[in-house]
Design a protein around this motif. Structure first.
Motif, PDB file in Angstrom:
ATOM      1  N   GLY A  98      11.437 -18.205  23.144  1.00 57.42           N
ATOM      2  CA  GLY A  98      11.545 -16.886  21.822  1.00 57.42           C
ATOM      3  C   GLY A  98      10.371 -17.580  20.983  1.00 57.42           C
ATOM      4  N   LEU A 101       7.140 -17.342  22.657  1.00 59.89           N
ATOM      5  CA  LEU A 101       6.213 -15.722  22.410  1.00 59.89           C
ATOM      6  C   LEU A 101       5.854 -15.019  21.970  1.00 59.89           C
ATOM      7  CD1 LEU A 101       9.040 -15.653  25.646  1.00 59.89           C
ATOM      8  CD2 LEU A 101       6.793 -14.750  26.138  1.00 59.89           C
ATOM      9  N   SER A 102       6.437 -15.278  20.072  1.00 58.70           N
ATOM     10  CA  SER A 102       6.380 -14.543  19.244  1.00 58.70           C
ATOM     11  C   SER A 102       4.905 -14.892  19.175  1.00 58.70           C
ATOM     12  CB  SER A 102       7.496 -14.520  18.629  1.00 58.70           C
ATOM     13  OG  SER A 102       8.400 -14.255  18.327  1.00 58.70           O
ATOM     14  N   ALA A 350       9.558 -11.526  23.880  1.00 63.02           N
ATOM     15  CA  ALA A 350      10.232 -12.673  23.076  1.00 63.02           C
ATOM     16  C   ALA A 350      11.535 -12.167  22.956  1.00 63.02           C
ATOM     17  CB  ALA A 350       8.947 -12.842  21.825  1.00 63.02           C
TER      18      ALA A 350
END
Length: 432
Positions: A98, A101-102, A350
């Motif tokens: 996550g 992805l951010s 995300a």
């Protein structure tokens, strides 16, 4: 290793509130007003209220779980303590992915921003090369042992908040209130879609509670700081969306690369436009540098604790004494994700990844209470199980707004992780 009991409790109410605000107000708010307006029109403000309400509930859950689980690790540590190694492993991987992805989403937004000043950056090949330069450069700096000082953090916070506050203050003279009227009521489907992507701008506040061992009177300070921090962020975000919608009106959704800079161009002229572009760029780059500094240490910790079955990621560079393989892997994942996706789709995935972690944490609060973890002095959310159950329900609503393709992808990813986890369990243990 220093124990929590040896730490000095020197962080008070305003210090903790500022820490929460600093972490939440990142790069997303410089881009998301246009996307929210595209989905919701002039009624986007209600989505901010809903996301703010959820993050407040989630952070209360983090505060209670953190007061009961003394070990480091944040969300995955709480889930593992409550439910065991396998759920903890899933939470750990989703937490790292996550974050990656951010970072990939923000890197894309940064390149899009650069493309406004230098159009050649929008060329697909140059875009990938710039992304490679960003991630490889930050990875190199962190491998050789660059440290972030608290002074730099404070400067970056002031640098990103001051222009936003000034923009809000001076924009009201250019707000057309006709742009704020709701022509039609938002649909339930649009509300869910907008909530899911906007949550990207609210996540991360749980990291502000990781200093729990150094908070004065945490039983009273933590809930008050959460209320102050979230309230400030909520008002800031609502005012940003309101002035953006009021100044730009129907033109807001068209300014997806830099909506706030477009507002500043009308309010302050070209100088304001340039200032907001620079501010957005500084905030985005600051967020990336902080993430690539901190998150590989999480990967390193997961490998050291054998929560993930990759012992090599616990390696330390012989010269620089940094977790260099974890840094290179994390930066490599971030670059790959950034190269194959754009801001919008990466931000949605995300948010979904972190929501899964948050869902585990809300359930862990219920389980930890029944396990009676922690001392009688640990923080406890009032109103029984209302807060964790309500938070879990809202998270499920957010996740229900994923597309069928996204839901299938997440289920496949969980299946792959499950296979890896149990295959590793079957392998013979190395003898020391």
């Amino acid at each position: 290793m220093e124990k929590d009991t040896e730490l000095k409790r020197e962080i008070g109410l305003w210090g903790l509130s500022a820490n929460i605000v600093n972490i939440i107000v990142g790069a997303g708010i410089f881009v998301l007003p246009a996307i929210v307006a595209e989905i919701m029109g002039s009624s986007g403000v209600i989505v901010y209220l809903f996301c703010g309400f959820l993050i407040a509930l989630v952070m209360l859950c983090f505060a209670e779980a953190g007061s009961k689980v003394a070990r480091s690790g944040g969300g995955y540590a709480y889930v593992e303590t409550a439910f065991g190694p396998y759920p903890g492993f899933l939470a750990a991987v989703f937490m790292v992915i996550g974050s990656a992805l951010s970072d990939a989403a923000v890197a894309n937004a940064l390149v899009q921003l650069m493309g406004l000043a230098f159009p050649s950056f929008t060329h697909p090949l140059i875009r990938v090369l710039v992304l490679l330069l960003i991630f490889s450069g930050l990875a190199y700096l962190n491998v050789i042992g660059v440290k972030q000082g608290i002074g730099l953090v404070k400067i970056n916070t002031v640098a990103k908040l001051t222009p936003l506050v000034l923009l809000i203050f001076f924009s009201w003279k250019d707000v057309s209130f006709s742009n704020l009227y709701w022509e039609t009521a938002p649909t339930f489907e649009n509300f869910g879609a907008a909530s899911l992507i906007l949550f990207f701008a609210f996540q991360g506040g749980d990291a502000g509670l990781t200093v729990g061992g150094e908070i004065k009177n945490p039983q009273k300070t933590v809930p008050k700081a959460i209320f102050i921090g979230i309230t400030f962020v909520l008002f800031l975000y609502i005012l940003i969306q309101t002035v953006s919608q009021g100044v730009l009106g129907d033109e807001l959704p068209a300014n997806t690369e830099a909506p706030l800079a477009a507002v500043a161009n009308i309010v302050f002229g070209p100088i304001g436009y340039s200032l907001l572009l620079i501010t957005a760029g500084v905030s985005m780059f600051g967020m990336l540098s902080g993430e690539i500094l901190n998150m590989p240490r999480v990967v390193f910790g997961l490998a050291s604790d054998r929560i993930i079955p990759l012992d090599r990621l616990a390696a330390i560079h012989p010269k620089f004494k940094t977790p260099y393989l974890s840094i290179l892997l994390y930066a490599g994942i971030g670059f790959t994700l950034a190269a194959v996706g754009g801001f919008r789709q990466l931000a949605v995935i995300a948010s979904a990844s972190m929501l899964l972690v948050y869902f585990g944490v809300t359930l862990s609060v219920i389980k930890l209470r029944r396990m009676d973890k922690g001392s009688g002095e640990s923080f406890k959310i009032p109103f029984g199980y209302t807060v964790p159950i309500l938070a879990a329900g809202i998270i499920l609503f957010f996740l229900s707004n994923l597309t069928g393709y996204e839901k299938t992808g997440i289920l496949i990813f969980i299946a792959v992780l499950t296979t890896i986890y149990f295959l590793v369990k079957l392998l013979p243990k190395k003898s020391n």
